[in-house]
Design a protein around this motif. Structure first.
Motif, PDB file in Angstrom:
ATOM      1  N   GLN A  41      -2.052  11.166  10.759  1.00 18.97           N
ATOM      2  CA  GLN A  41      -1.459  12.264  11.516  1.00 18.97           C
ATOM      3  C   GLN A  41      -1.054  13.433  10.620  1.00 18.97           C
ATOM      4  N   GLU A  42      -0.441  13.121   9.484  1.00 14.73           N
ATOM      5  CA  GLU A  42       0.015  14.208   8.615  1.00 14.73           C
ATOM      6  C   GLU A  42      -1.171  14.944   7.995  1.00 14.73           C
ATOM      7  N   ALA A  43      -2.206  14.204   7.613  1.00 12.95           N
ATOM      8  CA  ALA A  43      -3.401  14.850   7.053  1.00 12.95           C
ATOM      9  C   ALA A  43      -4.059  15.747   8.092  1.00 12.95           C
ATOM     10  N   ARG A  44      -4.026  15.334   9.354  1.00 10.75           N
ATOM     11  CA  ARG A  44      -4.569  16.159  10.447  1.00 10.75           C
ATOM     12  C   ARG A  44      -3.826  17.483  10.528  1.00 10.75           C
ATOM     13  N   ILE A  45      -2.499  17.436  10.420  1.00 11.71           N
ATOM     14  CA  ILE A  45      -1.689  18.653  10.474  1.00 11.71           C
ATOM     15  C   ILE A  45      -2.009  19.583   9.309  1.00 11.71           C
ATOM     16  N   ILE A  46      -2.126  18.997   8.123  1.00 13.82           N
ATOM     17  CA  ILE A  46      -2.430  19.812   6.933  1.00 13.82           C
ATOM     18  C   ILE A  46      -3.808  20.456   7.064  1.00 13.82           C
ATOM     19  N   ALA A  47      -4.770  19.684   7.584  1.00 17.76           N
ATOM     20  CA  ALA A  47      -6.133  20.207   7.726  1.00 17.76           C
ATOM     21  C   ALA A  47      -6.216  21.332   8.751  1.00 17.76           C
ATOM     22  N   TYR A  78     -10.852  15.362   6.616  1.00 16.53           N
ATOM     23  CA  TYR A  78     -10.797  16.015   7.929  1.00 16.53           C
ATOM     24  C   TYR A  78     -11.589  17.318   7.914  1.00 16.53           C
ATOM     25  N   ARG A  79     -11.355  18.131   6.895  1.00 18.71           N
ATOM     26  CA  ARG A  79     -12.054  19.423   6.814  1.00 18.71           C
ATOM     27  C   ARG A  79     -13.567  19.214   6.721  1.00 18.71           C
ATOM     28  N   ARG A  80     -13.971  18.221   5.965  1.00 20.48           N
ATOM     29  CA  ARG A  80     -15.402  17.971   5.775  1.00 20.48           C
ATOM     30  C   ARG A  80     -16.046  17.412   7.039  1.00 20.48           C
ATOM     31  N   MET A 124       0.866  -1.172   0.000  1.00 16.40           N
ATOM     32  CA  MET A 124       0.000   0.000   0.000  1.00 16.40           C
ATOM     33  C   MET A 124       0.904   1.223   0.000  1.00 16.40           C
ATOM     34  N   ARG A 125       0.627   2.166  -0.886  1.00 17.27           N
ATOM     35  CA  ARG A 125       1.443   3.366  -0.994  1.00 17.27           C
ATOM     36  C   ARG A 125       0.539   4.594  -1.083  1.00 17.27           C
ATOM     37  N   ALA A 126       0.982   5.681  -0.453  1.00 17.73           N
ATOM     38  CA  ALA A 126       0.204   6.925  -0.456  1.00 17.73           C
ATOM     39  C   ALA A 126       1.037   8.043  -1.057  1.00 17.73           C
ATOM     40  N   ASP A 127       0.504   8.716  -2.059  1.00 17.13           N
ATOM     41  CA  ASP A 127       1.195   9.866  -2.651  1.00 17.13           C
ATOM     42  C   ASP A 127       0.620  11.162  -2.072  1.00 17.13           C
ATOM     43  N   LYS A 128       1.113  12.297  -2.566  1.00 21.57           N
ATOM     44  CA  LYS A 128       0.683  13.588  -2.045  1.00 21.57           C
ATOM     45  C   LYS A 128      -0.809  13.813  -2.266  1.00 21.57           C
ATOM     46  N   GLU A 129      -1.330  13.331  -3.389  1.00 20.40           N
ATOM     47  CA  GLU A 129      -2.753  13.518  -3.659  1.00 20.40           C
ATOM     48  C   GLU A 129      -3.620  12.751  -2.667  1.00 20.40           C
ATOM     49  N   THR A 130      -3.154  11.577  -2.273  1.00 19.80           N
ATOM     50  CA  THR A 130      -3.876  10.817  -1.248  1.00 19.80           C
ATOM     51  C   THR A 130      -3.872  11.565   0.082  1.00 19.80           C
ATOM     52  N   LEU A 131      -2.730  12.137   0.415  1.00 21.93           N
ATOM     53  CA  LEU A 131      -2.609  12.919   1.647  1.00 21.93           C
ATOM     54  C   LEU A 131      -3.575  14.098   1.634  1.00 21.93           C
ATOM     55  N   PHE A 132      -3.634  14.818   0.539  1.00 19.78           N
ATOM     56  CA  PHE A 132      -4.550  15.954   0.437  1.00 19.78           C
ATOM     57  C   PHE A 132      -6.006  15.483   0.458  1.00 19.78           C
ATOM     58  N   ARG A 133      -6.256  14.348  -0.161  1.00 18.46           N
ATOM     59  CA  ARG A 133      -7.622  13.804  -0.162  1.00 18.46           C
ATOM     60  C   ARG A 133      -8.087  13.521   1.267  1.00 18.46           C
ATOM     61  N   LEU A 134      -7.186  12.961   2.095  1.00 19.96           N
ATOM     62  CA  LEU A 134      -7.548  12.689   3.477  1.00 19.96           C
ATOM     63  C   LEU A 134      -7.673  13.979   4.280  1.00 19.96           C
ATOM     64  N   ALA A 135      -6.810  14.951   3.998  1.00 19.79           N
ATOM     65  CA  ALA A 135      -6.931  16.258   4.664  1.00 19.79           C
ATOM     66  C   ALA A 135      -8.292  16.881   4.360  1.00 19.79           C
ATOM     67  N   ASP A 136      -8.764  16.702   3.138  1.00 12.23           N
ATOM     68  CA  ASP A 136     -10.088  17.218   2.774  1.00 12.23           C
ATOM     69  C   ASP A 136     -11.195  16.513   3.539  1.00 12.23           C
ATOM     70  N   GLY A 180      -9.387  30.028   3.142  1.00 12.78           N
ATOM     71  CA  GLY A 180     -10.800  30.372   3.090  1.00 12.78           C
ATOM     72  C   GLY A 180     -11.700  29.265   3.592  1.00 12.78           C
ATOM     73  N   GLU A 181     -11.197  28.013   3.578  1.00 17.11           N
ATOM     74  CA  GLU A 181     -11.978  26.907   4.115  1.00 17.11           C
ATOM     75  C   GLU A 181     -11.859  26.875   5.638  1.00 17.11           C
ATOM     76  N   PRO A 182     -12.866  26.358   6.329  1.00 16.84           N
ATOM     77  CA  PRO A 182     -12.746  26.185   7.782  1.00 16.84           C
ATOM     78  C   PRO A 182     -11.670  25.147   8.106  1.00 16.84           C
ATOM     79  N   ILE A 183     -10.740  25.502   8.955  1.00 15.93           N
ATOM     80  CA  ILE A 183      -9.731  24.537   9.386  1.00 15.93           C
ATOM     81  C   ILE A 183     -10.310  23.656  10.489  1.00 15.93           C
ATOM     82  N   ILE A 184      -9.561  22.623  10.870  1.00 14.01           N
ATOM     83  CA  ILE A 184      -9.994  21.795  11.996  1.00 14.01           C
ATOM     84  C   ILE A 184      -9.277  22.248  13.262  1.00 14.01           C
TER      85      ILE A 184
END
Length: 244
Positions: free
Chosen positions: A135-141, A106-108, A92-104, A149-153
């Motif tokens: 954890q990293e997606a949480r930090i980005i969110a 969190y925001r949602r 299983m591998r995660a790229d930057k787009e996966t990381l941003f997808r998970l951060a999104d 402009g989006e609500p952060i967590i």
């Protein structure tokens, strides 16, 4: 997710992990009115679907479909919603787009707390990868500069749920959750995992063991009839106004 509801997020490496390790917490919080959302990063189609592959006349697409169906049925029983990232399995591998997808996500979801895997697991590298991603997606969110402009967590507490072999994963629970009242839901969800029937009894024994430990830690004079439990390890300090 309903914006008026308190929400929780579960990041599961494979499509059955959330059931074995956090099914009680999911069902309990759903019963308490939380909106619980599960992200399955992988279907576990290669490394955790041996029974399906042994049926013969099987391919990866069919295995994934079966695992999706199992996970969706389990999530419904537990009272949660689920989505699948399908980023592969063994490896299983995660790229930057996966990381941003998970951060999104969190925001949602705007979770009150997050559940994921142990930070170490020498038997399955997908598990710590999932926790690192969570954890990293949480930090980005949390970052104002990510999608301005989006609500952060805020800073939702993160808990690692119990790995299959805790000692080898350097995992020690500091939270014991009483799941006795929702054990029927958890076991019904466990039974949805037909591809891994060999684990049904194992995780029943784990729940009974944690239940005994939880009962001991509330004291023998407690009127609480704790039978089943789940263990969690917190990653961050608890902020409180009292120690009761």
């Amino acid at each position: 997710m309903n914006e008026t509801t308190r929400n929780a997020l579960v990041v599961s490496a494979h499509s059955a992990d959330f059931v074995w390790r956090a099914g009680g917490a999911i069902a309990l919080h759903a019963q308490q009115g939380y909106g619980v959302h599960i992200v399955c990063l992988s279907f576990g189609e290669r490394g955790e679907s041996a029974k399906l592959w042994r049926k013969g006349d099987m391919n990866e697409a069919r295995v994934k479909a079966a695992r999706r169906e199992e996970a969706q049925a389990a999530a419904e029983i537990l009272g949660a919603t689920v989505e699948f990232f399908d980023i592969g399995d063994y490896p299983m591998r995660a790229d930057k787009e996966t990381l941003f997808r998970l951060a999104d996500v969190y925001r949602r979801v705007q979770p009150e707390f997050v559940l994921s895997h142990s930070q170490k697991d020498p038997y399955n590298y997908d598990h710590p990868l999932a926790m690192n991603l969570a954890q990293e997606a949480r930090i980005i969110a949390q970052a104002e500069g990510y999608r301005p402009g989006e609500p952060i967590i805020g800073a939702p507490p993160v808990y690692s749920f119990e790995p299959h072999q805790p000692e080898q994963c350097e995992w020690r629970p500091d939270v014991l959750l009483d799941i006795t009242e929702v054990w029927p839901q958890k076991y019904a969800a466990i039974q949805c995992m037909a591809g891994q029937e060999h684990l049904w009894e194992y995780y029943t024994r784990v729940a009974l063991q944690r239940g005994v430990q939880a009962k001991r830690n509330v004291g023998i004079t407690s009127s609480r009839n704790i039978v089943y439990g789940e263990g969690y390890q917190s990653l961050f300090p608890r902020v409180t106004e009292n120690l009761s």
